[in-house]
Motif scaffolding. Structure first.
Motif, PDB file in Angstrom:
ATOM      1  N   ARG A   1       4.354   3.908  -1.631  1.00 12.91           N
ATOM      2  CA  ARG A   1       3.687   4.148  -2.915  1.00 12.91           C
ATOM      3  C   ARG A   1       2.821   5.383  -2.789  1.00 12.91           C
ATOM      4  NH1 ARG A   1       0.368  -0.458  -1.032  1.00 12.91           N
ATOM      5  NH2 ARG A   1       1.640  -1.937  -2.141  1.00 12.91           N
ATOM      6  N   SER A   2       2.395   5.894  -3.911  1.00  9.21           N
ATOM      7  CA  SER A   2       1.593   7.115  -3.901  1.00  9.21           C
ATOM      8  C   SER A   2       0.233   6.853  -3.256  1.00  9.21           C
ATOM      9  CB  SER A   2       1.394   7.636  -5.326  1.00  9.21           C
ATOM     10  OG  SER A   2       0.469   6.823  -6.019  1.00  9.21           O
ATOM     11  N   HIS A   3      -0.368   7.918  -2.776  1.00 11.92           N
ATOM     12  CA  HIS A   3      -1.702   7.803  -2.180  1.00 11.92           C
ATOM     13  C   HIS A   3      -2.722   7.375  -3.224  1.00 11.92           C
ATOM     14  CE1 HIS A   3      -0.351   9.280   1.632  1.00 11.92           C
ATOM     15  NE2 HIS A   3       0.095  10.420   1.106  1.00 11.92           N
ATOM     16  N   ALA A   4      -2.523   7.797  -4.461  1.00  8.10           N
ATOM     17  CA  ALA A   4      -3.449   7.428  -5.540  1.00  8.10           C
ATOM     18  C   ALA A   4      -3.423   5.917  -5.783  1.00  8.10           C
ATOM     19  CB  ALA A   4      -3.105   8.186  -6.812  1.00  8.10           C
ATOM     20  N   ILE A   5      -2.217   5.331  -5.814  1.00  5.41           N
ATOM     21  CA  ILE A   5      -2.103   3.880  -6.014  1.00  5.41           C
ATOM     22  C   ILE A   5      -2.712   3.149  -4.823  1.00  5.41           C
ATOM     23  CG2 ILE A   5      -0.492   1.941  -6.204  1.00  5.41           C
ATOM     24  CD1 ILE A   5      -0.665   3.472  -8.784  1.00  5.41           C
ATOM     25  N   THR A   6      -2.452   3.621  -3.613  1.00  9.61           N
ATOM     26  CA  THR A   6      -3.042   2.999  -2.420  1.00  9.61           C
ATOM     27  C   THR A   6      -4.561   3.076  -2.479  1.00  9.61           C
ATOM     28  OG1 THR A   6      -1.082   3.502  -1.104  1.00  9.61           O
ATOM     29  CG2 THR A   6      -3.118   3.038   0.106  1.00  9.61           C
ATOM     30  N   ALA A   7      -5.094   4.215  -2.900  1.00 10.13           N
ATOM     31  CA  ALA A   7      -6.553   4.362  -3.024  1.00 10.13           C
ATOM     32  C   ALA A   7      -7.101   3.385  -4.057  1.00 10.13           C
ATOM     33  CB  ALA A   7      -6.912   5.793  -3.384  1.00 10.13           C
TER      34      ALA A   7
ATOM     35  N   LEU B   1      -5.800   0.512  -4.874  1.00  6.37           N
ATOM     36  CA  LEU B   1      -5.733  -0.820  -4.270  1.00  6.37           C
ATOM     37  C   LEU B   1      -6.894  -1.050  -3.311  1.00  6.37           C
ATOM     38  CD1 LEU B   1      -1.893  -1.105  -3.691  1.00  6.37           C
ATOM     39  CD2 LEU B   1      -3.286  -2.559  -5.187  1.00  6.37           C
ATOM     40  N   ILE B   2      -7.246  -0.038  -2.542  1.00  4.45           N
ATOM     41  CA  ILE B   2      -8.378  -0.161  -1.612  1.00  4.45           C
ATOM     42  C   ILE B   2      -9.677  -0.384  -2.387  1.00  4.45           C
ATOM     43  CG2 ILE B   2      -9.772   1.092   0.090  1.00  4.45           C
ATOM     44  CD1 ILE B   2      -7.054   2.273   1.094  1.00  4.45           C
ATOM     45  N   VAL B   3      -9.849   0.324  -3.491  1.00  7.89           N
ATOM     46  CA  VAL B   3     -11.027   0.107  -4.340  1.00  7.89           C
ATOM     47  C   VAL B   3     -10.989  -1.322  -4.904  1.00  7.89           C
ATOM     48  CG1 VAL B   3     -12.145   0.773  -6.512  1.00  7.89           C
ATOM     49  CG2 VAL B   3     -11.380   2.533  -4.905  1.00  7.89           C
ATOM     50  N   GLY B   4      -9.832  -1.771  -5.322  1.00  7.99           N
ATOM     51  CA  GLY B   4      -9.687  -3.138  -5.828  1.00  7.99           C
ATOM     52  C   GLY B   4     -10.057  -4.175  -4.779  1.00  7.99           C
ATOM     53  N   ILE B   5      -9.668  -3.926  -3.546  1.00 13.26           N
ATOM     54  CA  ILE B   5     -10.020  -4.826  -2.443  1.00 13.26           C
ATOM     55  C   ILE B   5     -11.530  -4.805  -2.223  1.00 13.26           C
ATOM     56  CG2 ILE B   5      -9.800  -5.217   0.052  1.00 13.26           C
ATOM     57  CD1 ILE B   5      -6.923  -3.966  -0.267  1.00 13.26           C
ATOM     58  N   ALA B   6     -12.106  -3.604  -2.219  1.00 14.56           N
ATOM     59  CA  ALA B   6     -13.549  -3.461  -1.980  1.00 14.56           C
ATOM     60  C   ALA B   6     -14.373  -4.170  -3.058  1.00 14.56           C
ATOM     61  CB  ALA B   6     -13.929  -1.984  -1.906  1.00 14.56           C
ATOM     62  N   VAL B   7     -13.883  -4.204  -4.286  1.00 12.77           N
ATOM     63  CA  VAL B   7     -14.589  -4.869  -5.383  1.00 12.77           C
ATOM     64  C   VAL B   7     -14.210  -6.351  -5.444  1.00 12.77           C
ATOM     65  CG1 VAL B   7     -14.788  -4.975  -7.909  1.00 12.77           C
ATOM     66  CG2 VAL B   7     -14.820  -2.757  -6.734  1.00 12.77           C
ATOM     67  N   GLY B   8     -12.936  -6.638  -5.245  1.00 12.33           N
ATOM     68  CA  GLY B   8     -12.435  -7.997  -5.422  1.00 12.33           C
ATOM     69  C   GLY B   8     -12.816  -8.978  -4.332  1.00 12.33           C
ATOM     70  N   VAL B   9     -12.864  -8.532  -3.087  1.00 10.88           N
ATOM     71  CA  VAL B   9     -13.187  -9.451  -1.987  1.00 10.88           C
ATOM     72  C   VAL B   9     -14.605 -10.010  -2.134  1.00 10.88           C
ATOM     73  CG1 VAL B   9     -13.551  -9.639   0.508  1.00 10.88           C
ATOM     74  CG2 VAL B   9     -11.435  -8.650  -0.375  1.00 10.88           C
ATOM     75  N   PRO B  10     -15.631  -9.187  -2.407  1.00  6.68           N
ATOM     76  CA  PRO B  10     -16.961  -9.776  -2.616  1.00  6.68           C
ATOM     77  C   PRO B  10     -17.000 -10.748  -3.810  1.00  6.68           C
ATOM     78  CG  PRO B  10     -17.165  -7.443  -2.184  1.00  6.68           C
ATOM     79  CD  PRO B  10     -15.697  -7.730  -2.362  1.00  6.68           C
ATOM     80  N   ALA B  11     -16.252 -10.439  -4.867  1.00  2.00           N
ATOM     81  CA  ALA B  11     -16.199 -11.342  -6.021  1.00  2.00           C
ATOM     82  C   ALA B  11     -15.542 -12.670  -5.632  1.00  2.00           C
ATOM     83  CB  ALA B  11     -15.443 -10.689  -7.174  1.00  2.00           C
TER      84      ALA B  11
END
Length: 168
Positions: A143-149, A151-161
């Motif tokens: 996948r593109s680097h933008a989509i991977t980035a 997803l990483i932001v989603g993980i960083a926000v979603g895991v604490p939630a």
């Protein structure tokens, strides 16, 4: 539906199991840092070794990190199975009236109750998505680097939630 939209929707589905893996990684790190908090839960099932919480924490870290990096249905299946085992254990302890901390996140753990049981069941379902959609790891994905980035932001926000859902 264009290929780009389908690809973006698939990447959005990939976020769900990544959240389960990220939470497992955080929980494992908490157990490594504060192994004594998990000792009561493990003692309730007969594991009284002082090293058991530490070993469990290390295994959670390895499994969570492996799934995030490599992915694949086997690792997602193992993570789903781990969360289902946690669900069953917490449900059994709650049913039997155990008044102990779940030990999930070190010092911020909360007493065992229906909320933790439901949260573990939900997290197992998130991991199971990885099995059914064959979620790749973050590194192995085509996948593109933008989509991977994103997803990483989603993980960083979603895991604490998701952690807050578990701990109240």
């Amino acid at each position: 539906m264009s290929g780009s939209v389908a690809f973006t929707r698939m990447a959005a589905l990939d976020l769900l199991p990544y959240l389960a893996a990220g939470l497992l990684l955080v929980a494992g790190a908490s157990k490594v840092r504060h192994p004594d908090t998990m000792a009561d839960v493990l003692a309730a099932i007969g594991l009284t070794s002082a090293r058991a919480p530490l070993v469990l924490g290390v295994l959670e870290i390895l499994l969570g990190a492996g799934a995030l990096v490599v992915g694949g249905f086997v690792l997602w299946g193992l993570i789903a199975a781990v969360y289902l085992a946690f669900t069953a254990l917490l449900a059994l302890l709650h049913r039997n009236g155990a008044n102990i901390s779940c030990g999930c996140f070190g010092r911020t753990s909360t007493p065992i109750g229906p909320r933790q049981v439901a949260a573990d069941l939900l997290t197992a379902a998130l991991a199971a998505v990885g099995v059914f959609v064959a979620t790749p790891g973050l590194i192995d994905a085509d996948r593109s680097h933008a989509i991977t980035a994103l997803l990483i932001v989603g993980i960083a926000v979603g895991v604490p939630a998701l952690r807050r859902l578990h701990t109240g």
